[in-house]
Design an enzyme around this catalytic site. Structure first.
Site, PDB file in Angstrom:
ATOM      1  N   CYS A   1      26.499  31.203  -0.906  1.00 44.57           N
ATOM      2  CA  CYS A   1      26.649  30.146   0.091  1.00 44.57           C
ATOM      3  C   CYS A   1      25.565  30.289   1.175  1.00 44.57           C
ATOM      4  O   CYS A   1      24.403  30.054   0.897  1.00 44.57           O
ATOM      5  CB  CYS A   1      28.064  30.150   0.660  1.00 44.57           C
ATOM      6  SG  CYS A   1      28.531  28.616   1.496  1.00 44.57           S
TER       7      CYS A   1
ATOM      8  N   HIS B   1      31.666  30.522  -4.211  1.00 42.50           N
ATOM      9  CA  HIS B   1      32.040  31.866  -3.758  1.00 42.50           C
ATOM     10  C   HIS B   1      32.766  32.647  -4.856  1.00 42.50           C
ATOM     11  O   HIS B   1      34.002  32.587  -4.941  1.00 42.50           O
ATOM     12  CB  HIS B   1      32.970  31.763  -2.552  1.00 42.50           C
ATOM     13  CG  HIS B   1      32.326  31.311  -1.290  1.00 42.50           C
ATOM     14  ND1 HIS B   1      31.872  32.197  -0.335  1.00 42.50           N
ATOM     15  CD2 HIS B   1      32.070  30.071  -0.812  1.00 42.50           C
ATOM     16  CE1 HIS B   1      31.369  31.510   0.686  1.00 42.50           C
ATOM     17  NE2 HIS B   1      31.472  30.223   0.420  1.00 42.50           N
TER      18      HIS B   1
ATOM     19  N   GLU C   1      33.401  35.740  -4.905  1.00 40.48           N
ATOM     20  CA  GLU C   1      34.264  36.749  -4.273  1.00 40.48           C
ATOM     21  C   GLU C   1      35.611  36.167  -3.857  1.00 40.48           C
ATOM     22  O   GLU C   1      36.567  36.920  -3.614  1.00 40.48           O
ATOM     23  CB  GLU C   1      33.544  37.381  -3.072  1.00 40.48           C
ATOM     24  CG  GLU C   1      33.544  36.574  -1.781  1.00 40.48           C
ATOM     25  CD  GLU C   1      32.565  35.414  -1.743  1.00 40.48           C
ATOM     26  OE1 GLU C   1      32.462  34.767  -0.677  1.00 40.48           O
ATOM     27  OE2 GLU C   1      31.903  35.155  -2.773  1.00 40.48           O
TER      28      GLU C   1
END
Length: 222
Positions: free
Chosen positions: A86, A194, A196
């Site tokens: 990002c 994302h 994660e």
């Protein structure tokens, strides 16, 4: 295996990225933006999402001038690995480590939702845990995720198999639905979604886990 996660003023995904690395088996060091050097023995640098320096001037533009980014540029120039997520992807383009730019979303609105991503290549340490053609669900959260590159750059990305992920339903106007790209040596990945945030079943999905496990497998010393 050792990972360094860079922390800028305004980063808000640094701890999430660190946890995803740790769960894959990495020892993680948090590195402040004013540091001039990366820790010794780092295998990969993670540049997290957020709003570095408040996104003033342009997303990632001020962060790209920070002392630690000079070290990140040197690290990648030596063939070191890096993952920018990002805002981290925006920083990688602002430093010139990756080509192109991230523009304001076509709809001029912040978008926060899980999207479908098509894995375009499994030929990298980041994506070898997937099969080309797989569709995975990964969250996005951005206002400036509209990837742009000129025709020549796009042609090179395609010819060199450097488009890592594309959107199945383009949310932001990105050229050719691009969600993530690889460097010429395939050791740097920048992506707007994302992974994660898709690394824990308790948070709603685990489609990002394969990325971190693939990294761990590739970077584990023989």
């Amino acid at each position: 295996m050792r990972a360094a996660v860079v922390v800028f003023p305004g980063s808000n995904c640094d701890r999430d990225l660190a946890v995803a690395f740790e769960q894959a088996g990495f020892d993680v060091s948090m590195v402040w933006h004013k540091d001039a050097d990366l820790p010794q023995g780092i295998d990969i640098v993670g540049i997290p999402g957020g709003f570095s320096y408040g996104d003033y001037l342009r997303c990632g533009a001020i962060a790209a001038q920070s002392p630690i980014c000079k070290a990140v540029v040197a690290h990648t120039a030596r063939g070191g690995y890096a993952l920018g997520v990002c805002n981290g992807f925006q920083v990688l383009t602002e430093t010139g480590i990756l080509p192109g730019a991230l523009l304001r979303n076509a709809g001029l609105k912040y978008i926060c939702k899980t999207v479908g991503l098509k894995v375009e290549t499994s030929n990298s340490v980041f994506t070898e845990g997937y099969n080309a053609g797989d569709v995975i669900g990964i969250p996005i959260a951005h206002h400036d995720g509209n990837y742009y590159a000129d025709d020549e750059t796009l042609a090179a990305l395609k010819a060199e198999d450097r488009i890592a992920f594309t959107y199945t339903d383009n949310p932001n106007g990105a050229r050719d639905d691009i969600a993530g790209i690889l460097s010429a040596n395939r050791r740097v990945l920048g992506m707007m979604p994302h992974p994660e945030r898709a690394a824990d079943a308790g948070h709603g999905g685990t489609d990002g886990v394969a990325l971190f496990r693939a990294l761990a497998g590739a970077l584990t010393p023989a």
